[in-house]
Design an enzyme around this catalytic site. Structure first.
Site, PDB file in Angstrom:
ATOM      1  N   TYR A  94       0.833  -1.201   0.000  1.00  0.00           N
ATOM      2  CA  TYR A  94       0.000   0.000   0.000  1.00  0.00           C
ATOM      3  C   TYR A  94       0.869   1.253   0.000  1.00  0.00           C
ATOM      4  O   TYR A  94       2.024   1.236   0.434  1.00  0.00           O
ATOM      5  CB  TYR A  94      -0.973   0.023   1.188  1.00  0.00           C
ATOM      6  CG  TYR A  94      -0.354   0.303   2.544  1.00  0.00           C
ATOM      7  CD1 TYR A  94      -0.269   1.603   3.050  1.00  0.00           C
ATOM      8  CD2 TYR A  94       0.137  -0.733   3.339  1.00  0.00           C
ATOM      9  CE1 TYR A  94       0.284   1.865   4.296  1.00  0.00           C
ATOM     10  CE2 TYR A  94       0.677  -0.486   4.598  1.00  0.00           C
ATOM     11  CZ  TYR A  94       0.761   0.817   5.068  1.00  0.00           C
ATOM     12  OH  TYR A  94       1.303   1.080   6.306  1.00  0.00           O
ATOM     13  N   CYS A  95       0.292   2.333  -0.515  1.00  0.00           N
ATOM     14  CA  CYS A  95       0.914   3.661  -0.444  1.00  0.00           C
ATOM     15  C   CYS A  95      -0.106   4.608   0.168  1.00  0.00           C
ATOM     16  O   CYS A  95      -0.913   4.195   1.003  1.00  0.00           O
ATOM     17  CB  CYS A  95       1.413   4.123  -1.808  1.00  0.00           C
ATOM     18  SG  CYS A  95       0.139   4.275  -3.084  1.00  0.00           S
ATOM     19  N   TRP A  96      -0.092   5.868  -0.216  1.00  0.00           N
ATOM     20  CA  TRP A  96      -1.002   6.837   0.403  1.00  0.00           C
ATOM     21  C   TRP A  96      -2.459   6.537   0.076  1.00  0.00           C
ATOM     22  O   TRP A  96      -3.305   6.468   0.954  1.00  0.00           O
ATOM     23  CB  TRP A  96      -0.632   8.245  -0.039  1.00  0.00           C
ATOM     24  CG  TRP A  96      -1.579   9.297   0.456  1.00  0.00           C
ATOM     25  CD1 TRP A  96      -2.482  10.001  -0.264  1.00  0.00           C
ATOM     26  CD2 TRP A  96      -1.735   9.744   1.810  1.00  0.00           C
ATOM     27  NE1 TRP A  96      -3.191  10.865   0.541  1.00  0.00           N
ATOM     28  CE2 TRP A  96      -2.746  10.731   1.821  1.00  0.00           C
ATOM     29  CE3 TRP A  96      -1.110   9.407   3.013  1.00  0.00           C
ATOM     30  CZ2 TRP A  96      -3.144  11.372   2.988  1.00  0.00           C
ATOM     31  CZ3 TRP A  96      -1.509  10.059   4.173  1.00  0.00           C
ATOM     32  CH2 TRP A  96      -2.517  11.024   4.148  1.00  0.00           C
ATOM     33  N   TYR A 123      -3.224   3.714   2.474  1.00  0.00           N
ATOM     34  CA  TYR A 123      -3.247   4.106   3.882  1.00  0.00           C
ATOM     35  C   TYR A 123      -4.555   4.809   4.235  1.00  0.00           C
ATOM     36  O   TYR A 123      -5.054   4.683   5.359  1.00  0.00           O
ATOM     37  CB  TYR A 123      -2.060   5.032   4.194  1.00  0.00           C
ATOM     38  CG  TYR A 123      -2.186   5.742   5.521  1.00  0.00           C
ATOM     39  CD1 TYR A 123      -1.916   5.083   6.714  1.00  0.00           C
ATOM     40  CD2 TYR A 123      -2.610   7.078   5.583  1.00  0.00           C
ATOM     41  CE1 TYR A 123      -2.063   5.726   7.937  1.00  0.00           C
ATOM     42  CE2 TYR A 123      -2.751   7.725   6.803  1.00  0.00           C
ATOM     43  CZ  TYR A 123      -2.473   7.052   7.971  1.00  0.00           C
ATOM     44  OH  TYR A 123      -2.617   7.690   9.173  1.00  0.00           O
TER      45      TYR A 123
END
Length: 349
Positions: A94-96, A123
């Protein structure tokens, strides 16, 4: 993934072998999904550089530069922390917001043959679940407060109850703070990090069993308790522990041995009380510290500072008292006895 996780518990119980946060280190340090490792595809400087180029020059140039950076960083991760992963390894990335950073890294991992998935919403999905759990609904738990003046070993008793199978929520442990100006326990997590730890702890509790929580103010160090939890604590019935002032002073001087050993830190903490207690009293307390009379200092602090404030704050809590326990000499056996009585009382609820 095709569908975001529907609850904190399903995300915490994910069947994936590894959760990988590919955001920059500063983003990860502020908050992240519990148990995630940080393998940034752009470090803090690279992320800032790409963002500047995107805004000031061209989105195309930013994406091209970013792609090169991601490829180099991905190679470093594959040759480093991921070098020992076998073909059956299944990571969740996952990222932002589940966008370019996580999908770019995931596509490289997929080409290797690993069964990687991307968390839809990134996130932000996790943060939304945390906010919903802590702020949007009343908590589905029966909170029981462990109440008592400073020096009544509430944290120690809480831990003893937990070791005997009682269900507890250790707010000071989650906040990395013992709840007073003398209570620092290293660096506190960010507010978001504290809320993540709190939400994760709550998600693992059984709503059918009572939860013992140490009575606190609405703020632990620099971290604020979520409104729903604070409201539940204010309305909760209490188990009260008590002991004489001299017994508490002796226990407190021992429990705060780390602070006692640091004269400069003790001096700094006492300085913070000048506005409340005045220079004359603080000078007298400072003299006790310098003379090594820490039991006398603890007794004075409780008598003139902490006990009056506890009595005032106690008015905010519910008035139902389930049990009153005298800790007598504050010995280990007395604290053990208190934990056993509390376990017995919780079992009746």
């Amino acid at each position: 993934m095709n569908d975001p996780f529907s609850s904190l518990k399903t995300l915490l119980d994910t069947p994936f072998d590894t959760i990988i946060d590919v955001r920059a280190p500063l983003e990860f340090a502020e908050d992240h999904i519990p148990g995630a490792i940080n393998l940034p595809v752009l470090n803090d400087l690279e992320r800032a550089e790409v963002g500047t180029i995107y805004k000031q020059q061209s989105p195309f140039l930013a994406r091209k530069l970013g792609a090169a950076m991601v490829a180099r960083n991905a190679a470093t991760h594959i040759e480093g922390p991921l070098a020992d992963k076998n073909g059956g390894w299944q990571p969740l990335v996952y990222c932002w917001r589940g966008g370019q950073r996580s999908n770019s890294f995931a596509s490289i991992l997929k080409q290797i043959g690993w069964r990687v998935e991307v968390l839809e919403g990134g996130y932000k999905t996790w943060r939304r679940l945390v906010v919903e759990a802590l702020y949007d609904h009343a908590l589905p738990y029966r909170i029981i407060l462990l109440d008592g003046n400073t020096g009544t070993a509430k944290t120690d008793i809480l831990q003893r109850v937990a070791s005997k199978g009682g269900q507890v929520l250790d707010l000071e442990g989650l906040a990395h703070h013992r709840g007073s100006i003398f209570g620092t326990m290293g660096t506190q997590p960010s507010q978001k990090g504290f809320e993540t730890a709190l939400a994760a702890a709550l998600a693992r509790l059984d709503p059918n069993r009572p939860v013992l929580v140490e009575a606190e103010s609405s703020r632990i160090g620099a971290r604020n308790l979520p409104s729903m939890l604070w409201a539940a604590m204010c309305d909760a019935p209490r188990i009260e522990v008590s002991a004489s002032l001299p017994a508490r002073a002796g226990y407190l001087a021992e429990a705060y041995a780390d602070l006692v050993a640091d004269c400069d830190l003790m001096d700094q903490r006492l300085d913070q009380l000048v506005s409340l207690q005045g220079h004359e009293r603080i000078d007298a307390w400072r003299a006790l510290a310098q003379a090594g009379a820490f039991v006398d200092l603890a007794e004075a602090l409780m008598a003139y500072h902490y006990d009056p404030r506890y009595e005032k704050s106690r008015a905010r809590y519910g008035h139902e008292v389930l049990e009153k326990i005298d800790l007598l000499d504050m010995s280990e056996s007395a604290r053990e006895m208190a934990a056993e009585r509390i376990i017995a009382r919780l079992d009746t609820l």
